[in-house]
Design an enzyme around this catalytic site. Structure first.
Site, PDB file in Angstrom:
ATOM      1  N   LYS A  26      34.618  43.974  47.977  1.00  0.00           N
ATOM      2  CA  LYS A  26      35.324  44.992  47.188  1.00  0.00           C
ATOM      3  C   LYS A  26      35.923  44.324  45.967  1.00  0.00           C
ATOM      4  CE  LYS A  26      36.528  47.960  51.043  1.00  0.00           C
ATOM      5  NZ  LYS A  26      37.575  48.497  51.889  1.00  0.00           N
TER       6      LYS A  26
ATOM      7  N   HIS B 269      19.568  46.091  48.659  1.00  0.00           N
ATOM      8  CA  HIS B 269      18.602  46.470  49.688  1.00  0.00           C
ATOM      9  C   HIS B 269      19.036  47.774  50.359  1.00  0.00           C
ATOM     10  CE1 HIS B 269      16.696  42.573  49.351  1.00  0.00           C
ATOM     11  NE2 HIS B 269      17.901  42.029  49.394  1.00  0.00           N
TER      12      HIS B 269
ATOM     13  N   LYS C 189      47.858  36.574  48.420  1.00  0.00           N
ATOM     14  CA  LYS C 189      48.968  36.295  47.513  1.00  0.00           C
ATOM     15  C   LYS C 189      48.568  36.713  46.111  1.00  0.00           C
ATOM     16  CE  LYS C 189      51.869  32.389  46.146  1.00  0.00           C
ATOM     17  NZ  LYS C 189      52.096  30.946  46.255  1.00  0.00           N
TER      18      LYS C 189
END
Length: 193
Positions: free
Chosen positions: A173, A122, A190
């Site tokens: 990301k 969008h 981790k």
């Protein structure tokens, strides 16, 4: 013997799904193929139990870009894009919403996981144009092999192989291989290797 019975079941359900696929192809000639695909995915998501799992896989084998036989697609799981790849050994839990993506082999997708078609679906830059009219761009998201996406995770970027995404995390990301991530936005907590 068990594999022979499974093969027979896949063949039988392929025969059951074939008329649905033919109807889907006919309707996709009239309108947008992804809209027709999403409608059939919604209909098939409503069949419970093992019957529903086999029927969904049989239809998606015909209608998606790629869907292996030995996957599980849970009750209430919706697909919105035909250009989706689901590889062998993958489990997709109930009530997921899956966009344009590649899910590599042996992945575990928990209940209520949303895999969006990227972050740019969008646009919202033009203040004078209604948001619904601004369009966007779909991107294919990749989930690496042997990764686990916990319940309620929201995925908008690529996830590497052998990763763990904690329940409720929001991935905005790309996540590198072997990472364990959690939070909003998801951050590496981790490394598995």
């Amino acid at each position: 013997m068990k594999s022979l019975l499974k093969s027979a079941a896949h063949f039988l359900f392929s025969l059951l799904a074939l008329p649905l696929y033919c109807l889907f192809r006919l309707l996709s000639l009239i309108g947008a193929a992804d809209s027709a695909f999403a409608s059939f995915a919604q209909f098939l998501s409503l069949f419970p139990g093992v019957f529903g799992v086999y029927l969904r896989v049989a239809f998606h084998k015909f209608a998606m870009t790629h869907c292996d036989n030995d996957v599980v697609i849970g009750f209430g799981t919706l697909f919105s894009q035909q250009d989706t790849h689901i590889h062998s050994g993958t489990y997709i839990g109930p009530q997921c919403n899956i966009g344009k993506c590649t899910i590599n082999k042996n992945c575990l997708i928990g209940s209520g996981v949303h895999i969006l078609s990227g972050k740019g679906q969008h646009n919202f830059d033009d203040i004078n144009t209604p948001l619904k009219d601004q369009g966007g761009q779909f991107e294919k998201v990749t989930i690496g092999e042997d990764s686990w996406l916990g319940n309620g995770a929201l995925i908008m970027a690529n996830v590497g192989k052998k990763c763990v995404v904690a329940a409720g995390s929001i991935v905005v990301k790309d996540i590198p291989d072997y990472a364990i991530v959690a939070g909003n936005p998801a951050k590496i907590i981790k490394m598995r290797k």
